[in-house]
Scaffold this motif. Structure first.
Motif, PDB file in Angstrom:
ATOM      1  N   MET A  24     -16.966  -6.081 -55.066  1.00  0.00           N
ATOM      2  CA  MET A  24     -17.134  -6.983 -53.934  1.00  0.00           C
ATOM      3  C   MET A  24     -15.787  -7.254 -53.263  1.00  0.00           C
ATOM      4  N   LEU A  25     -15.811  -7.386 -51.957  1.00  0.00           N
ATOM      5  CA  LEU A  25     -14.642  -7.839 -51.219  1.00  0.00           C
ATOM      6  C   LEU A  25     -14.609  -9.354 -51.308  1.00  0.00           C
ATOM      7  N   ASP A  26     -13.629  -9.907 -51.988  1.00  0.00           N
ATOM      8  CA  ASP A  26     -13.590 -11.337 -52.309  1.00  0.00           C
ATOM      9  C   ASP A  26     -12.675 -12.073 -51.334  1.00  0.00           C
ATOM     10  N   GLU A  27     -13.018 -11.996 -50.036  1.00  0.00           N
ATOM     11  CA  GLU A  27     -12.205 -12.625 -49.006  1.00  0.00           C
ATOM     12  C   GLU A  27     -13.093 -13.439 -48.073  1.00  0.00           C
ATOM     13  N   ASP A  28     -12.479 -14.393 -47.396  1.00  0.00           N
ATOM     14  CA  ASP A  28     -13.204 -15.196 -46.417  1.00  0.00           C
ATOM     15  C   ASP A  28     -13.284 -14.456 -45.093  1.00  0.00           C
ATOM     16  N   GLU A  29     -14.234 -14.871 -44.275  1.00  0.00           N
ATOM     17  CA  GLU A  29     -14.372 -14.268 -42.949  1.00  0.00           C
ATOM     18  C   GLU A  29     -13.077 -14.423 -42.146  1.00  0.00           C
ATOM     19  N   ASP A  30     -12.403 -15.562 -42.311  1.00  0.00           N
ATOM     20  CA  ASP A  30     -11.177 -15.802 -41.543  1.00  0.00           C
ATOM     21  C   ASP A  30     -10.083 -14.813 -41.907  1.00  0.00           C
ATOM     22  N   ASP A  31     -10.099 -14.333 -43.186  1.00  0.00           N
ATOM     23  CA  ASP A  31      -9.085 -13.382 -43.617  1.00  0.00           C
ATOM     24  C   ASP A  31      -9.216 -12.048 -42.902  1.00  0.00           C
ATOM     25  N   LEU A  32     -10.419 -11.772 -42.385  1.00  0.00           N
ATOM     26  CA  LEU A  32     -10.683 -10.459 -41.785  1.00  0.00           C
ATOM     27  C   LEU A  32     -10.882 -10.550 -40.280  1.00  0.00           C
ATOM     28  N   ALA A  33     -10.351 -11.601 -39.673  1.00  0.00           N
ATOM     29  CA  ALA A  33     -10.548 -11.792 -38.241  1.00  0.00           C
ATOM     30  C   ALA A  33     -10.047 -10.608 -37.436  1.00  0.00           C
ATOM     31  N   ALA A  34      -8.913 -10.040 -37.872  1.00  0.00           N
ATOM     32  CA  ALA A  34      -8.342  -8.909 -37.125  1.00  0.00           C
ATOM     33  C   ALA A  34      -9.004  -7.590 -37.472  1.00  0.00           C
ATOM     34  N   ALA A  35      -9.578  -7.489 -38.657  1.00  0.00           N
ATOM     35  CA  ALA A  35     -10.223  -6.242 -39.097  1.00  0.00           C
ATOM     36  C   ALA A  35     -11.510  -6.613 -39.826  1.00  0.00           C
ATOM     37  N   PRO A  36     -12.638  -6.673 -39.121  1.00  0.00           N
ATOM     38  CA  PRO A  36     -13.878  -7.207 -39.687  1.00  0.00           C
ATOM     39  C   PRO A  36     -14.451  -6.413 -40.851  1.00  0.00           C
ATOM     40  N   ALA A  37     -14.014  -5.198 -41.067  1.00  0.00           N
ATOM     41  CA  ALA A  37     -14.521  -4.408 -42.194  1.00  0.00           C
ATOM     42  C   ALA A  37     -13.367  -3.671 -42.852  1.00  0.00           C
ATOM     43  N   VAL A  38     -13.436  -3.575 -44.162  1.00  0.00           N
ATOM     44  CA  VAL A  38     -12.424  -2.846 -44.926  1.00  0.00           C
ATOM     45  C   VAL A  38     -13.032  -1.526 -45.390  1.00  0.00           C
ATOM     46  N   LYS A  39     -12.410  -0.427 -45.034  1.00  0.00           N
ATOM     47  CA  LYS A  39     -12.893   0.893 -45.421  1.00  0.00           C
ATOM     48  C   LYS A  39     -12.226   1.297 -46.738  1.00  0.00           C
ATOM     49  N   ALA A  40     -13.037   1.723 -47.694  1.00  0.00           N
ATOM     50  CA  ALA A  40     -12.475   2.074 -48.999  1.00  0.00           C
ATOM     51  C   ALA A  40     -13.378   3.032 -49.751  1.00  0.00           C
ATOM     52  N   GLN A  41     -12.758   3.849 -50.610  1.00  0.00           N
ATOM     53  CA  GLN A  41     -13.456   4.651 -51.614  1.00  0.00           C
ATOM     54  C   GLN A  41     -13.213   4.001 -52.969  1.00  0.00           C
ATOM     55  N   PHE A  42     -14.178   4.119 -53.873  1.00  0.00           N
ATOM     56  CA  PHE A  42     -13.949   3.532 -55.196  1.00  0.00           C
ATOM     57  C   PHE A  42     -14.757   4.275 -56.248  1.00  0.00           C
ATOM     58  N   ASP A  43     -14.314   4.105 -57.482  1.00  0.00           N
ATOM     59  CA  ASP A  43     -15.027   4.681 -58.629  1.00  0.00           C
ATOM     60  C   ASP A  43     -14.824   3.744 -59.815  1.00  0.00           C
ATOM     61  N   ILE A  44     -15.913   3.449 -60.529  1.00  0.00           N
ATOM     62  CA  ILE A  44     -15.840   2.603 -61.728  1.00  0.00           C
ATOM     63  C   ILE A  44     -16.340   3.423 -62.906  1.00  0.00           C
ATOM     64  N   ARG A  45     -15.593   3.373 -64.010  1.00  0.00           N
ATOM     65  CA  ARG A  45     -15.998   4.100 -65.210  1.00  0.00           C
ATOM     66  C   ARG A  45     -15.526   3.338 -66.440  1.00  0.00           C
ATOM     67  N   LEU A  46     -16.061   3.686 -67.580  1.00  0.00           N
ATOM     68  CA  LEU A  46     -15.590   3.105 -68.828  1.00  0.00           C
ATOM     69  C   LEU A  46     -14.169   3.575 -69.090  1.00  0.00           C
ATOM     70  N   ALA A  47     -13.280   2.667 -69.446  1.00  0.00           N
ATOM     71  CA  ALA A  47     -11.898   3.030 -69.725  1.00  0.00           C
ATOM     72  C   ALA A  47     -11.844   4.021 -70.872  1.00  0.00           C
ATOM     73  N   GLY A  48     -11.032   5.045 -70.717  1.00  0.00           N
ATOM     74  CA  GLY A  48     -10.924   6.082 -71.737  1.00  0.00           C
ATOM     75  C   GLY A  48     -11.702   7.326 -71.404  1.00  0.00           C
ATOM     76  N   GLU A  49     -12.608   7.251 -70.410  1.00  0.00           N
ATOM     77  CA  GLU A  49     -13.324   8.450 -69.990  1.00  0.00           C
ATOM     78  C   GLU A  49     -12.414   9.321 -69.132  1.00  0.00           C
ATOM     79  N   ALA A  50     -12.901  10.497 -68.774  1.00  0.00           N
ATOM     80  CA  ALA A  50     -12.100  11.450 -68.013  1.00  0.00           C
ATOM     81  C   ALA A  50     -11.585  10.808 -66.724  1.00  0.00           C
ATOM     82  N   ALA A  51     -10.455  11.306 -66.253  1.00  0.00           N
ATOM     83  CA  ALA A  51      -9.816  10.746 -65.066  1.00  0.00           C
ATOM     84  C   ALA A  51     -10.757  10.767 -63.872  1.00  0.00           C
ATOM     85  N   ALA A  52     -10.550   9.794 -62.976  1.00  0.00           N
ATOM     86  CA  ALA A  52     -11.479   9.604 -61.872  1.00  0.00           C
ATOM     87  C   ALA A  52     -11.062  10.325 -60.596  1.00  0.00           C
ATOM     88  N   GLU A  53      -9.992  11.137 -60.626  1.00  0.00           N
ATOM     89  CA  GLU A  53      -9.480  11.704 -59.384  1.00  0.00           C
ATOM     90  C   GLU A  53     -10.551  12.481 -58.628  1.00  0.00           C
TER      91      GLU A  53
END
Length: 358
Positions: A76-105
């Motif tokens: 989740m993006l844990d920011e207030d609406e006021d924090d994003l006044a200049a940029a209403p959306a944050v573009k990002a890629q992400f990956d979640i895995r169990l620590a110790g599993e193969a690299a996420a690259e």
């Protein structure tokens, strides 16, 4: 094109301006979290990647009834609406895995670019089946850790690309400076460390450390002049640690070390970095030590964090000690006895925490 001539060539490229980072989230007392109803979540503490604040939501019994046999996770993006006044959306890629599993690259590179706004997240609905997690090596001492990698895409820009007969290689400044340190060519200062002599260049060190600048150029500069240049004696430090410090000063890189020696090397380097005011090196060592905390090292690392004002590392140690089994095991170590002698002020915090989890 010119009459009878060749067509003119040009090239350009579109480049994504990105910033990446990752966060480790450990769930202690996993068996107790199974009492959280399906669809209800436990929020992680916020963390910052790419200049934005994020959090991970943990659903022990799935995000909805259809996946009640799974652990669900959401970013989740844990920011207030006021924090994003200049940029209403944050573009990002992400990956979640169990620590110790193969690299996420690879997984991260293949991930789509999602748009995040406050209150909207991306969910791993069937992150891991509870039966699979409970039978795996990832669940130890009723705890498991997940790693979330994030690449924030700030902007896209166009650049001219090389074309034609000339190809410009990447900058080799780091390699050249490493060679300068190794060959000692032009060295004008010699450090006497543990009976060994190590030659270096005053200008390079002064540019990288205000402490070196004061020692080598300031009115209170240390050492004595000889035909070989200024000689400075370094007390209370091993030669190998000082060499690693110099290598980082010249190249911005840590030396290659064996995996089993990495935590001890980082402990010594953190002390050296703090002594010479090399903040980035200190933070790198602090970050690496956060990932190496175990029963044998927790007390020593906690004392180190207190003595050298490493608040992030101190919090990581207390997070590890928050598990009752870990705390009981650490109290029985020699390192804990050293902690009680060297940092008596910490004992009150440890005792208060132990009373809260007993």
């Amino acid at each position: 094109m010119p009459w009878g001539g060749k067509p003119r060539r040009s090239a350009s490229s579109i480049v994504a301006d990105t910033e990446s980072g990752y966060h480790l989230l450990t769930v202690h007392g996993y068996s107790r979290t199974k009492g959280v109803p399906t669809g209800e979540r436990v929020k992680s503490r916020p963390f910052v990647v790419g200049g934005h604040r994020w959090r991970i939501d943990y659903y022990p019994n799935g995000v909805r009834s259809e996946v009640a046999d799974y652990v669900s996770l959401s970013l989740m993006l844990d920011e207030d609406e006021d924090d994003l006044a200049a940029a209403p959306a944050v573009k990002a890629q992400f990956d979640i895995r169990l620590a110790g599993e193969a690299a996420a690259e690879d997984a991260l590179a293949a991930a789509s670019v999602d748009e995040f706004t406050p209150g909207r997240g991306c969910v791993y609905t069937t992150f891991v089946a509870r039966e699979e997690l409970e039978g795996s090596e990832h669940l130890r001492n009723d705890s498991f850790t997940v790693r979330c990698d994030i690449v924030v895409v700030r902007d896209y820009r166009a650049e001219d690309a090389a074309v034609g007969f000339v190809s410009v290689p990447p900058c080799d400044l780091r390699r050249d400076l490493a060679g300068l340190l190794e060959t000692e060519k032009g060295a004008d200062v010699v450090f006497d460390v543990g009976g060994e002599t190590i030659a270096a260049h005053r200008c390079v060190l002064a540019a990288r450390s205000s402490v070196f600048a004061a020692e080598l150029f300031g009115p209170m500069k240390e050492g004595c002049s000889t035909a070989a240049g200024i000689v400075v004696r370094v007390e209370d430090m091993e030669a190998e640690v000082f060499r690693a410090l110099l290598r980082f000063a010249y190249t911005g890189q840590l030396p290659e070390t064996r995996k089993e020696d990495e935590d001890v090397t980082c402990q010594h380097l953190l002390v050296a970095a703090d002594r010479y005011g090399m903040r980035r090196l200190k933070l790198i060592c602090e970050e690496k030590l956060c990932e190496c905390i175990n029963v044998g090292s927790a007390a020593i690392v906690l004392a180190l964090a207190e003595q050298h004002h490493c608040q992030g590392l101190k919090k990581a140690c207390f997070d590890f000690l928050a598990a009752p089994a870990n705390l009981r095991a650490v109290v029985a170590t020699e390192g804990f006895q050293h902690l009680s002698r060297s940092c008596p002020s910490l004992m009150a915090e440890v005792i208060t925490m132990s009373l809260g989890i007993s």
